[in-house]
Design an enzyme around this catalytic site. Structure first.
Site: not given
Length: 266
Positions: A20, A23, A43, A70, A162, A166, A195, A197
């Site tokens: 959803t 990407i 989700r 989930d 974050y 990653k 990106v 988005t």
């Protein structure tokens, strides 16, 4: 525009998590055009239903499966894999696109924030992959693509949690790839920078709030820092993911492919 044949992935059943998100949506649409059987999950049930409707305009209904799940819940991970295989057969492709972003300074972080970031971006993804991987081992084939980030290759200001999540994805990708390739399974990652988005826009809004600037100023400054002069598109990331799932990428193993517009070169 796509460079791929409409039969390039006709032999694949690809499970796409985070379907959803920007990407994830583009990836599902790209793989549909390449002939893959697709299971989409996320989700947000309404967004999933909307995507399903869009995909059914370009692919047969018997090649598409949708399930709200989930991934932080063990019962949902089990249910997802079992349902996908009961509907469309053996899952021999996995795109781990689910995840969240968010930045805070080190002194602002609390345990719950760090735990949530690591759980959503790494732990739940790892545990789902483990279930799919065990099935792949039985068949001796499969392709896994993890969505990492340039933040998994180098640190940036106000991005500690974050970036840590990653970096974990990149390290896991490399180590798993070494184990998996001897069993006929390839594992790789893609590492996009900014990106275009909703997630990236939210990140820039947060950065603007911290810096006392506007979203437009932060976007302009970000684009100025990229040699290509622009953000990447979700479609460009989706095409890179699709390439890694094809037979054209058979000897690409354990890589973290950067999509950075030239901002990170090494």
């Amino acid at each position: 525009m796509t460079i791929f044949s409409n039969k390039a992935l006709v032999h694949k059943h690809v499970l796409i998590t985070g379907a959803t998100g920007g990407i994830g949506i583009e990836t599902a649409q790209t793989l549909a055009l390449m002939g893959a059987r697709i299971t989409i999950t996320g989700r947000n049930k309404e967004k999933l239903k909307k995507l399903k409707g869009e995909l059914l305009q370009q692919m047969p209904v018997d090649r598409l499966c949708m399930l709200e799940a989930d991934l932080t819940k063990e019962e949902d991970r089990i249910r997802l894999v079992e349902y996908a295989e009961s509907e469309l057969g053996f899952v021999n492709g996995l795109v781990n696109s689910a995840g969240v972003s968010g930045g805070k300074l080190v002194e602002e972080l609390d345990e719950s924030f760090i735990e949530e970031m690591m759980n959503l971006n790494f732990m739940s993804t790892f545990l789902l992959t483990q279930k799919v991987y065990r099935k792949m081992l039985e068949h001796g084939e499969g392709d896994i693509v993890n969505l990492a980030s340039l933040s998994g290759l180098r640190g940036t200001y106000g991005n500690t949690a974050y970036s840590a999540s990653k970096f974990a994805v990149v390290g896991w990708t490399q180590s798993m790839a070494v184990e998996a390739i001897a069993r006929g399974i390839r594992v790789n990652a893609v590492c996009p920078g900014y990106v275009d988005t909703e997630m990236a826009r939210n990140s820039l809004h947060g950065k603007a709030q911290r810096n006392g600037t506007s979203f437009e100023e932060e976007l302009e400054n970000t684009e100025k820092g990229i040699p290509s002069g622009r953000l990447s598109t979700a479609s460009e990331v989706a095409h890179t993911i699709a390439f890694l799932l094809t037979n054209a990428a058979q000897n690409i193993v354990g890589e973290s492919l950067k999509i950075s517009g030239g901002s990170v070169m090494r």
